[in-house]
Motif scaffolding. Structure first.
Motif, PDB file in Angstrom:
ATOM      1  N   PHE A   9       0.835  -1.167   0.001  1.00 53.63           N
ATOM      2  CA  PHE A   9       0.098   0.062   0.016  1.00 53.63           C
ATOM      3  C   PHE A   9       0.835   1.324  -0.031  1.00 53.63           C
ATOM      4  O   PHE A   9       1.937   0.978   0.650  1.00 53.63           O
ATOM      5  N   LEU A  10       0.428   2.209  -0.643  1.00 50.35           N
ATOM      6  CA  LEU A  10       1.147   3.624  -0.719  1.00 50.35           C
ATOM      7  C   LEU A  10       0.865   4.120   0.775  1.00 50.35           C
ATOM      8  O   LEU A  10       1.892   4.561   1.204  1.00 50.35           O
ATOM      9  N   ASN A  11      -0.375   4.241   1.262  1.00 51.25           N
ATOM     10  CA  ASN A  11      -0.500   4.738   2.399  1.00 51.25           C
ATOM     11  C   ASN A  11      -1.895   4.142   2.779  1.00 51.25           C
ATOM     12  O   ASN A  11      -2.444   3.401   2.385  1.00 51.25           O
ATOM     13  N   ARG A  12      -2.445   4.942   4.088  1.00 47.40           N
ATOM     14  CA  ARG A  12      -3.801   4.379   4.681  1.00 47.40           C
ATOM     15  C   ARG A  12      -4.959   4.454   3.624  1.00 47.40           C
ATOM     16  O   ARG A  12      -5.690   3.610   3.680  1.00 47.40           O
ATOM     17  N   TYR A  13      -4.781   5.520   3.030  1.00 49.73           N
ATOM     18  CA  TYR A  13      -5.767   5.823   2.033  1.00 49.73           C
ATOM     19  C   TYR A  13      -6.101   4.760   1.138  1.00 49.73           C
ATOM     20  O   TYR A  13      -7.004   4.172   0.497  1.00 49.73           O
ATOM     21  N   ASP A  14      -4.806   4.221   0.362  1.00 45.65           N
ATOM     22  CA  ASP A  14      -4.675   3.556  -0.763  1.00 45.65           C
ATOM     23  C   ASP A  14      -5.200   2.219  -0.167  1.00 45.65           C
ATOM     24  O   ASP A  14      -5.838   1.375  -0.848  1.00 45.65           O
ATOM     25  N   GLY A  41      -6.746   3.553  11.987  1.00 44.09           N
ATOM     26  CA  GLY A  41      -7.768   2.844  11.490  1.00 44.09           C
ATOM     27  C   GLY A  41      -8.697   3.721  10.629  1.00 44.09           C
ATOM     28  O   GLY A  41      -9.542   3.320   9.782  1.00 44.09           O
ATOM     29  N   VAL A  42      -8.699   4.978  11.232  1.00 47.66           N
ATOM     30  CA  VAL A  42      -9.728   6.102  10.349  1.00 47.66           C
ATOM     31  C   VAL A  42      -9.507   6.392   8.982  1.00 47.66           C
ATOM     32  O   VAL A  42     -10.470   6.480   8.338  1.00 47.66           O
ATOM     33  N   PRO A  43      -8.260   6.702   8.512  1.00 49.37           N
ATOM     34  CA  PRO A  43      -7.973   6.877   7.078  1.00 49.37           C
ATOM     35  C   PRO A  43      -8.568   5.723   6.207  1.00 49.37           C
ATOM     36  O   PRO A  43      -9.135   5.945   5.243  1.00 49.37           O
ATOM     37  N   VAL A  44      -8.078   4.436   6.775  1.00 52.96           N
ATOM     38  CA  VAL A  44      -8.692   3.447   6.135  1.00 52.96           C
ATOM     39  C   VAL A  44     -10.041   2.827   5.992  1.00 52.96           C
ATOM     40  O   VAL A  44     -11.048   3.050   5.184  1.00 52.96           O
ATOM     41  N   GLY A  45     -10.897   3.287   7.190  1.00 54.58           N
ATOM     42  CA  GLY A  45     -12.157   3.332   7.277  1.00 54.58           C
ATOM     43  C   GLY A  45     -13.051   4.582   6.593  1.00 54.58           C
ATOM     44  O   GLY A  45     -13.828   4.324   6.110  1.00 54.58           O
ATOM     45  N   TYR A  46     -12.130   5.601   6.459  1.00 53.94           N
ATOM     46  CA  TYR A  46     -12.978   6.714   5.532  1.00 53.94           C
ATOM     47  C   TYR A  46     -13.070   6.232   4.193  1.00 53.94           C
ATOM     48  O   TYR A  46     -14.170   6.493   3.484  1.00 53.94           O
ATOM     49  N   PRO A 170      -6.721  -3.908   5.962  1.00 60.32           N
ATOM     50  CA  PRO A 170      -5.914  -4.186   4.731  1.00 60.32           C
ATOM     51  C   PRO A 170      -4.541  -5.428   4.884  1.00 60.32           C
ATOM     52  O   PRO A 170      -4.561  -6.307   3.604  1.00 60.32           O
ATOM     53  N   VAL A 171      -4.160  -5.579   5.934  1.00 59.91           N
ATOM     54  CA  VAL A 171      -2.996  -6.462   6.015  1.00 59.91           C
ATOM     55  C   VAL A 171      -3.133  -7.072   7.278  1.00 59.91           C
ATOM     56  O   VAL A 171      -3.368  -6.383   8.396  1.00 59.91           O
ATOM     57  N   PHE A 206       3.919   5.106   6.412  1.00 60.71           N
ATOM     58  CA  PHE A 206       3.204   4.657   7.541  1.00 60.71           C
ATOM     59  C   PHE A 206       3.378   5.805   8.879  1.00 60.71           C
ATOM     60  O   PHE A 206       3.197   5.659   9.838  1.00 60.71           O
ATOM     61  N   THR A 207       3.223   7.155   8.249  1.00 58.37           N
ATOM     62  CA  THR A 207       3.321   8.257   9.020  1.00 58.37           C
ATOM     63  C   THR A 207       1.950   8.123  10.089  1.00 58.37           C
ATOM     64  O   THR A 207       0.925   7.918   9.743  1.00 58.37           O
ATOM     65  N   GLN A 208       2.319   8.481  11.368  1.00 59.00           N
ATOM     66  CA  GLN A 208       1.244   8.187  12.486  1.00 59.00           C
ATOM     67  C   GLN A 208       0.198   9.215  11.962  1.00 59.00           C
ATOM     68  O   GLN A 208       0.233  10.343  11.633  1.00 59.00           O
ATOM     69  N   THR A 209      -1.306   8.838  12.078  1.00 53.32           N
ATOM     70  CA  THR A 209      -2.320   9.672  11.951  1.00 53.32           C
ATOM     71  C   THR A 209      -2.345  10.415  13.197  1.00 53.32           C
ATOM     72  O   THR A 209      -2.286  10.035  14.275  1.00 53.32           O
ATOM     73  N   THR A 210      -3.029  11.707  12.890  1.00 55.10           N
ATOM     74  CA  THR A 210      -2.926  12.850  13.999  1.00 55.10           C
ATOM     75  C   THR A 210      -4.566  12.959  14.486  1.00 55.10           C
ATOM     76  O   THR A 210      -5.306  12.492  13.724  1.00 55.10           O
TER      77      THR A 210
END
Length: 223
Positions: A9-14, A41-46, A170-171, A206-210
């Motif tokens: 994955f590129l990032n959590r959105y991808d 999990g929020v960017p993934v869930g979005y 995702p993984v 995998f930068t920390q979500t704020t």
């Protein structure tokens, strides 16, 4: 931990977009609710919620990390609702191996309960918690290593009597996905690479979500 030479994955959105492709059976249904585990999990869930046409909210749960090795879960704690007691799930193997005393465990638990309360006020504000009873709830995170946090989330969610609890990530480690199948109605792990090593390895970013990102995504989803 460095990313894999060929991240999934590129990032959590991808990751959320790819995961949503395996959840099409839940698209455009009035009974489906996406609940993401903050913060990662929020960017993934979005992305999942957007593509399924489902509402998004957060499910508050915290890992209980071993002091000095906080990434190692000795358990997790989740809040089922304002009127119920928090639910704690423990990893007995880790407790024994690291000789964690009851006093240490209780101290970490109290710290994480305070963080859960802070996040509840920050993310939800005056909004009421979503109605979970008789709905199909997709519990989404950015990945599963030990599964302790997700097990606590499922246990707390069951108190609110959903129609089904579906774990979607995702993984994850393959054995963790298999284990969680016994406590949920369905488990969707988009990828189960072996050897697994860790969740962040499979993301290029995998930068920390704020906290601000979580609040922004929840607001955008409501619109």
């Amino acid at each position: 931990m460095k990313p894999a030479k060929h991240p999934l994955f590129l990032n959590r959105y991808d990751a959320g977009q790819q995961l949503a492709g395996q959840l099409t059976a839940y698209a455009n249904r009035d009974d489906v609710l996406v609940m993401a585990l903050p913060r990662g999990g929020v960017p993934v869930g979005y992305e999942v919620a957007q593509r399924l046409g489902a509402p998004l909210d957060v499910f508050l749960v915290r890992k209980l990390g071993v002091p000095g090795q906080e990434e190692l879960a000795m358990g997790a704690i989740a809040v089922a609702g304002a009127a119920t007691k928090p639910i704690r799930v423990l990893n007995q193997d880790v407790l024994r191996t690291h000789r964690i005393s009851t006093a240490v465990l209780d101290t970490v638990t109290k710290q994480e309960l305070r963080e859960l309360e802070r996040r509840g006020h920050l993310y939800r504000g005056e909004r009421t918690e979503p109605i979970v009873a008789n709905r199909v709830v997709l519990l989404v995170d950015d990945g599963l290593a030990t599964g302790a946090t997700m097990r606590a989330a499922v246990a707390a969610l069951r108190v609110r009597q959903p129609a089904q609890v579906v774990i979607a990530v995702p993984v994850a480690a393959a054995d963790v996905c298999n284990t969680l199948a016994s406590v949920s109605d369905a488990v969707v792990c988009a990828a189960t690479p072996e050897p697994f090593y860790g969740v962040g390895l499979w993301y290029a970013d995998f930068t920390q979500t704020t906290d601000d990102e979580v609040r922004s995504l929840l607001a955008a989803s409501r619109q």
